[in-house]
Design an enzyme around this catalytic site. Structure first.
Site: not given
Ligand code: FPP
Length: 254
Positions: A24, A72
């Site tokens: 996250d 998502n």
């Molecule tokens: C949460 O951060 C993360 C995600 C929704 C996706 C996780 C993806 C990656 C680490 C990159 C892709 C991974 C692979 C293996 C291809 P957020 O955007 O919800 O963060 P926030 O809460 O600060 O908005």
């Protein structure tokens, strides 16, 4: 075997066989730096690579990463498209690193929801790494725990109607067989980054007795030192599974 021999650190206590991570805080990481959210996802790939490699080198048997949830899909389409492109690129670019570290890749989730290109590269990477005998890396994609349970239950009811399962015999193990990947044992340690104290629909069944560790850094900053901190905390946890720890049990019965 990874090219470098597996070296399990001695942290003075148990070491987890299976680690699950809720990655996250990518968006926050980028926004704090006045960058667009998607740059946080791009930077998150570097953490995925470092954590995967370190876990494989330390002899972790399974690592499950929450890369994209069923929820998502509700994000703005530009962000979803970026994440799917990033996933496809990752699945192509990381093959050498996965092979070098003897890592087998497996997707779990409603994989048919993925765009064709990403799904094709996922299947290719799974096939290329299928013979690896080191760590299993499970990528949770279009994954949701409630969806997993609903999908499993639907299949179970179908099999019961077909006479393949006796409803009277259904127990926890029966239900487990209908989950996306029944073979992999439950996570011992569940890590979440960015300070949030939630499971967010991730492995709700499988994490019933997982030890939780919340890191305050955002995912792009979660690297080897932060992983070691989580492993150190795990080494000093007492896992009781609802029972008593052995010393106390002996005291009670003495
Ligand atoms: C949460 O951060 C993360 C995600 C929704 C996706 C996780 C993806 C990656 C680490 C990159 C892709 C991974 C692979 C293996 C291809 P957020 O955007 O919800 O963060 P926030 O809460 O600060 O908005």
């Amino acid at each position: 075997m990874p090219k470098e021999a597996v070296q399990r650190p001695d942290l003075g206590g148990p070491f987890p066989d299976h680690i699950a991570i809720i990655m996250d805080g990518n968006g926050r990481w980028a926004q704090e730096r006045n960058m667009r959210r998607v740059f946080g996802h791009r930077e998150g790939i570097a953490s995925v690579r470092e954590i995967t490699t370190e876990c494989a080198r330390m002899g972790v048997k399974s690592l499950t990463l929450y890369a994209f949830s069923v929820e998502n899909w509700k994000r703005p389409s530009v962000e979803v498209r970026y994440l799917m492109r990033l996933l496809r690129r990752y699945l192509i670019d990381e093959r050498d690193t996965l092979m070098d570290n003897d890592v087998r890749l497996l997707g779990i989730g409603r994989l048919d929801d993925l765009p064709e290109g990403a799904l094709r590269e996922l299947r290719r990477t799974e096939a290329i790494t299928a013979g690896n005998r080191g760590m299993l890396l499970r990528l949770a994609l279009s994954y949701g725990s409630r969806t997993e349970l609903a999908d499993g239950l639907r299949a179970l009811v179908r099999d019961a109607k077909a006479g393949l399962v006796d409803p009277g015999d259904v127990n926890e193990e029966t239900l487990r067989r209908y989950l996306y990947d029944p073979e992999t044992p439950d996570p011992d340690l569940m890590i979440r980054t960015a300070g949030e104290m939630r499971l967010s629909n991730f492995l709700l069944w499988q994490a019933s007795y997982s030890e939780l560790f919340v890191a305050n850094v955002c995912w792009p900053e979660f690297r080897k030192p932060q992983l070691m901190e989580a492993l150190e905390a795990y080494a000093h946890r007492e896992r009781k599974y609802g029972g008593l720890i052995q010393d106390h049990a002996n005291e009670q019965t003495a």
